[in-house]
Design an enzyme around this catalytic site. Structure first.
Site, mmCIF file in Angstrom:
data_model
loop_
_atom_site.group_PDB
_atom_site.id
_atom_site.type_symbol
_atom_site.label_atom_id
_atom_site.label_comp_id
_atom_site.label_asym_id
_atom_site.label_seq_id
_atom_site.Cartn_x
_atom_site.Cartn_y
_atom_site.Cartn_z
ATOM 1 N N PHE A 9 0.845 -1.192 0.000
ATOM 2 C CA PHE A 9 0.000 0.000 0.000
ATOM 3 C C PHE A 9 0.877 1.237 0.000
ATOM 4 O O PHE A 9 1.690 1.430 0.904
ATOM 5 C CB PHE A 9 -0.917 -0.002 1.231
ATOM 6 C CG PHE A 9 -1.818 -1.197 1.290
ATOM 7 C CD1 PHE A 9 -3.096 -1.154 0.763
ATOM 8 C CD2 PHE A 9 -1.357 -2.389 1.846
ATOM 9 C CE1 PHE A 9 -3.907 -2.272 0.785
ATOM 10 C CE2 PHE A 9 -2.166 -3.512 1.873
ATOM 11 C CZ PHE A 9 -3.448 -3.457 1.342
ATOM 12 N N LYS A 10 0.712 2.060 -1.006
ATOM 13 C CA LYS A 10 1.426 3.339 -1.063
ATOM 14 C C LYS A 10 0.443 4.410 -0.607
ATOM 15 O O LYS A 10 -0.504 4.741 -1.316
ATOM 16 C CB LYS A 10 1.925 3.615 -2.480
ATOM 17 C CG LYS A 10 2.693 4.933 -2.627
ATOM 18 C CD LYS A 10 3.026 5.195 -4.092
ATOM 19 C CE LYS A 10 3.741 6.515 -4.279
ATOM 20 N NZ LYS A 10 3.902 6.853 -5.717
#
Length: 310
Positions: free
Chosen positions: A171-172
């Site tokens: 997850f960015k």
């Protein structure tokens, strides 16, 4: 579905590679290869291509394919490469992701489906979208949670997808108050959150590291500086990490708040890495005063980008 801890998780500094054009706005593939070589020499733990800072929205499908194959073949396994495969269509995104895996991508990065200022998809459709992509591939998916999509992705929703969709595991997070969201995501998702990462050119890097981020996707111009911060933090020396962050923050700020995606190209041209720092029209060229301000800050830090070609 709860995963065991993945000891082979990708972590560290994975900058976005810019797409290199000539002065006429055409792909410069030799310049692209030099850009990639520099970024690896600067200490990038891995790379991301075809992202927003790569001007992916200004590329044709054929150019995307060309760049993907040229970069992956040139990298030749030296570092892992994340390929952005964002598309509104579930089918097209799955096809892009399948082709990226076949070409050697280590991971795909995907924003939730959106179009323009008003066309958005609800959580059920977003979940089906990522499940469709996951079913098509065998490599990790990084969900890019960024304001540009205009799509709210709550931490409970992201954690649920991590636990229920096989390859959703990175997850960015680059929304306001990213650290709070990372902290909540890690708490809710547990071992399913293999890679909690930050982005947005590392402007919130220290807070995000404190929150548990294990990776950072930054601009492509000075991985050597970002590595100083991330490596010190990973080694447990948070005071050294903070000192490095304070040292490099003026340059991070110049990129994040002033020069944007043109910044790393300006640095690379100044250092002789590439011949042209052109961005693709209708994006505006960097103002000369902005460029001089960026270079003035950079010269105080002496990053590799200004010395690599000399």
């Amino acid at each position: 579905m709860t995963r065991p801890v993945n000891t082979a998780a990708m972590r560290g500094v994975f900058p976005v590679a810019p797409t290199i054009f000539d002065d006429a706005g055409q792909l410069d593939l030799e310049g692209q290869k030099r850009c990639i070589d520099f970024m690896i020499d600067a200490g990038s733990n891995g790379l991301c291509i075809l992202a927003n800072f790569s001007e992916q929205f200004a590329l044709s499908d054929e150019e995307r394919e060309t760049l993907m194959h040229v970069v992956l073949e040139h990298v030749a396994g030296r570092v892992p490469v994340i390929v952005t495969t964002t598309h509104f269509s579930s089918h097209q995104c799955a096809e892009r992701s399948r082709r990226a895996q076949a070409a050697g991508a280590a991971m795909v990065m995907i924003m939730p489906p959106y179009h323009g200022a008003t066309i958005r998809i609800g959580e059920r459709g977003i979940e089906e979208f990522y499940r469709t992509v996951s079913d098509a591939i065998d490599i990790p998916i990084m969900i890019q949670d960024a304001p540009v999509s205009g799509t709210p992705l709550s931490a409970p929703f992201l954690a649920r997808m991590a636990n229920e969709i096989e390859h959703v595991s990175y997850f960015k997070i680059e929304v306001p108050q990213a650290a709070n969201k990372l902290r909540e995501l890690i708490q809710l998702g547990g071992d399913a959150i293999v890679g909690p990462w930050d982005g947005e050119e590392a402007i919130t890097l220290m807070a995000d590291l404190d929150a548990g981020a294990t990776g950072s996707m930054t601009g492509g111009g000075y991985a050597d500086g970002i590595r100083l911060i991330v490596d010190a933090y990973a080694a447990g020396d948070t005071e050294a990490a903070a000192a490095h962050y304070q040292q490099w923050l003026p340059l991070i700020n110049c990129e994040n708040r002033q020069g944007g995606l043109a910044s790393c190209k300006a640095l690379m041209k100044e250092g002789g890495v590439i011949r042209s720092d052109a961005v693709r029209h209708p994006l505006p060229a960097m103002h000369p005063a902005t460029r001089e301000g960026l270079l003035k800050v950079a010269r105080r830090l002496d990053p590799l980008v200004l010395r690599w070609a000399h």
